[in-house]
Design a protein around this motif. Structure first.
Motif, PDB file in Angstrom:
ATOM      1  N   ALA A  78     -19.093  24.017 -17.570  1.00  0.00           N
ATOM      2  CA  ALA A  78     -18.856  22.597 -17.302  1.00  0.00           C
ATOM      3  C   ALA A  78     -19.537  22.178 -16.007  1.00  0.00           C
ATOM      4  O   ALA A  78     -20.074  21.072 -15.900  1.00  0.00           O
ATOM      5  N   ASP A 120     -22.227  19.279 -15.259  1.00  0.00           N
ATOM      6  CA  ASP A 120     -22.058  18.328 -14.155  1.00  0.00           C
ATOM      7  C   ASP A 120     -23.365  18.118 -13.398  1.00  0.00           C
ATOM      8  O   ASP A 120     -23.715  16.988 -13.048  1.00  0.00           O
ATOM      9  N   VAL A 169     -16.745  18.461 -21.764  1.00  0.00           N
ATOM     10  CA  VAL A 169     -16.545  19.595 -20.860  1.00  0.00           C
ATOM     11  C   VAL A 169     -15.074  19.978 -20.865  1.00  0.00           C
ATOM     12  O   VAL A 169     -14.183  19.131 -20.949  1.00  0.00           O
ATOM     13  N   ASN A 212     -13.187  21.795 -16.328  1.00  0.00           N
ATOM     14  CA  ASN A 212     -14.243  21.448 -15.375  1.00  0.00           C
ATOM     15  C   ASN A 212     -13.742  21.583 -13.933  1.00  0.00           C
ATOM     16  O   ASN A 212     -12.829  20.874 -13.514  1.00  0.00           O
ATOM     17  N   PRO A 254     -13.793  14.306 -11.772  1.00  0.00           N
ATOM     18  CA  PRO A 254     -14.166  14.593 -13.168  1.00  0.00           C
ATOM     19  C   PRO A 254     -15.487  13.918 -13.497  1.00  0.00           C
ATOM     20  O   PRO A 254     -15.883  12.950 -12.843  1.00  0.00           O
ATOM     21  N   LEU A 255     -16.144  14.433 -14.494  1.00  0.00           N
ATOM     22  CA  LEU A 255     -17.463  13.888 -14.850  1.00  0.00           C
ATOM     23  C   LEU A 255     -17.368  12.439 -15.287  1.00  0.00           C
ATOM     24  O   LEU A 255     -18.313  11.670 -15.115  1.00  0.00           O
ATOM     25  N   THR A 256     -16.252  12.045 -15.833  1.00  0.00           N
ATOM     26  CA  THR A 256     -16.066  10.644 -16.215  1.00  0.00           C
ATOM     27  C   THR A 256     -16.174   9.717 -15.011  1.00  0.00           C
ATOM     28  O   THR A 256     -16.539   8.552 -15.147  1.00  0.00           O
ATOM     29  N   THR A 285     -18.404  10.587 -22.004  1.00  0.00           N
ATOM     30  CA  THR A 285     -17.891  11.910 -21.668  1.00  0.00           C
ATOM     31  C   THR A 285     -16.414  12.070 -21.971  1.00  0.00           C
ATOM     32  O   THR A 285     -15.600  11.206 -21.668  1.00  0.00           O
ATOM     33  N   ASP A 326     -13.882  14.660 -20.558  1.00  0.00           N
ATOM     34  CA  ASP A 326     -13.668  15.698 -19.545  1.00  0.00           C
ATOM     35  C   ASP A 326     -12.230  16.172 -19.716  1.00  0.00           C
ATOM     36  O   ASP A 326     -11.288  15.504 -19.296  1.00  0.00           O
ATOM     37  N   CYS A 328      -9.181  23.314 -13.318  1.00  0.00           N
ATOM     38  CA  CYS A 328      -9.489  21.875 -13.353  1.00  0.00           C
ATOM     39  C   CYS A 328      -8.326  21.004 -12.878  1.00  0.00           C
ATOM     40  O   CYS A 328      -8.412  19.774 -12.939  1.00  0.00           O
ATOM     41  N   ARG A 352     -10.095  10.650 -20.381  1.00  0.00           N
ATOM     42  CA  ARG A 352      -9.727  11.397 -19.173  1.00  0.00           C
ATOM     43  C   ARG A 352      -8.487  12.217 -19.488  1.00  0.00           C
ATOM     44  O   ARG A 352      -7.570  11.759 -20.140  1.00  0.00           O
TER      45      ARG A 352
END
Length: 222
Positions: free
Chosen positions: A115, A119, A148, A151, A159-161, A171, A173, A182, A221
């Motif tokens: 993950a 990123d 992912v 992550n 978070p990637l979001t 995404t 995540d 995470c 999310r």
């Protein structure tokens, strides 16, 4: 950068990634959907247990579409700074697939250290710190969705979001309850139970919506 700093978070949880993985299947020349997935720490080469569970769940959901896989090539060892090599390999694969198969919808995915690999690709528009192949803007539309699991960036509140204005809305995540990689939880077992958690199915549903319909979906999310 939060994406790269998060790679260091994995060091505290190295013992959590001890599951074995099947090798990814060979990709056909051009498929309708290609899943490029980065495995977790210490898994054998391939897409990993979580990646395989995700692909196996996705295939029956996208009936009539062919699904191929690409296993991101990188060490996936305790030397987490080498995740940059995975990011370079993932980006190069995406660029090559977009050029060779422009109608293929690409899915970026990764689990745990994988993950963190995703990123870097999703948040780094320029080269640096071992990452040498940033995605050109023209390639971005070829990526239909990002998924992912576990992550490490999410553990530090990124978070990637949230980190990626380009890919955030595409995404999912996903973090299992109390997964210490995470989140601030302490259930180490939850980190190796993503295939049984229901989150793999949620990710497959997310990708199905994005791969089969061009309209944007709400950000996921967890």
């Amino acid at each position: 950068m939060a994406a790269r700093a998060a790679i260091a978070v994995l060091g505290a949880f190295a013992a959590a990634n001890t599951i074995a993985a099947p090798v990814a299947s060979a990709a056909p020349k051009c498929s309708d959907i290609e899943v490029a997935f980065a495995r977790g720490t210490d898994e054998p080469a391939g897409i990993g247990v979580v990646g395989q569970a995700f692909v196996d769940t996705l295939r029956p959901m996208v009936k009539g579409s062919t699904v191929s896989t690409y296993a991101v090539k990188y060490p996936a060892t305790w030397h987490f700074w080498k995740a940059a090599a995975g990011a370079t390999d993932l980006s190069k694969r995406i660029q090559a697939t977009a050029a060779r198969c422009p109608d293929t919808k690409i899915v970026m995915g990764g689990y745990s250290q994988g993950a963190a690999v995703v990123d870097v690709v999703a948040t780094s528009p320029i080269a640096g710190l071992g990452y040498t192949a940033p995605l050109p803007a023209a390639v971005v539309p070829h990526i239909a969705a990002v998924v992912v699991f576990g992550n490490p960036s999410a553990r530090i509140g990124q978070p990637l979001t949230r980190m990626s204005p380009v890919f955030g809305s595409r995404t999912a995540d996903l973090c299992a309850p109390n997964d210490p990689v995470c989140s601030l939880g302490r259930d180490f077992h939850s980190h190796v139970r993503y295939p049984e958690s229901g989150l793999v199915k949620l990710a497959a549903q997310w990708v199905t919506r994005h791969a089969q319909a061009p309209a944007a979906s709400p950000t996921v999310r967890r």
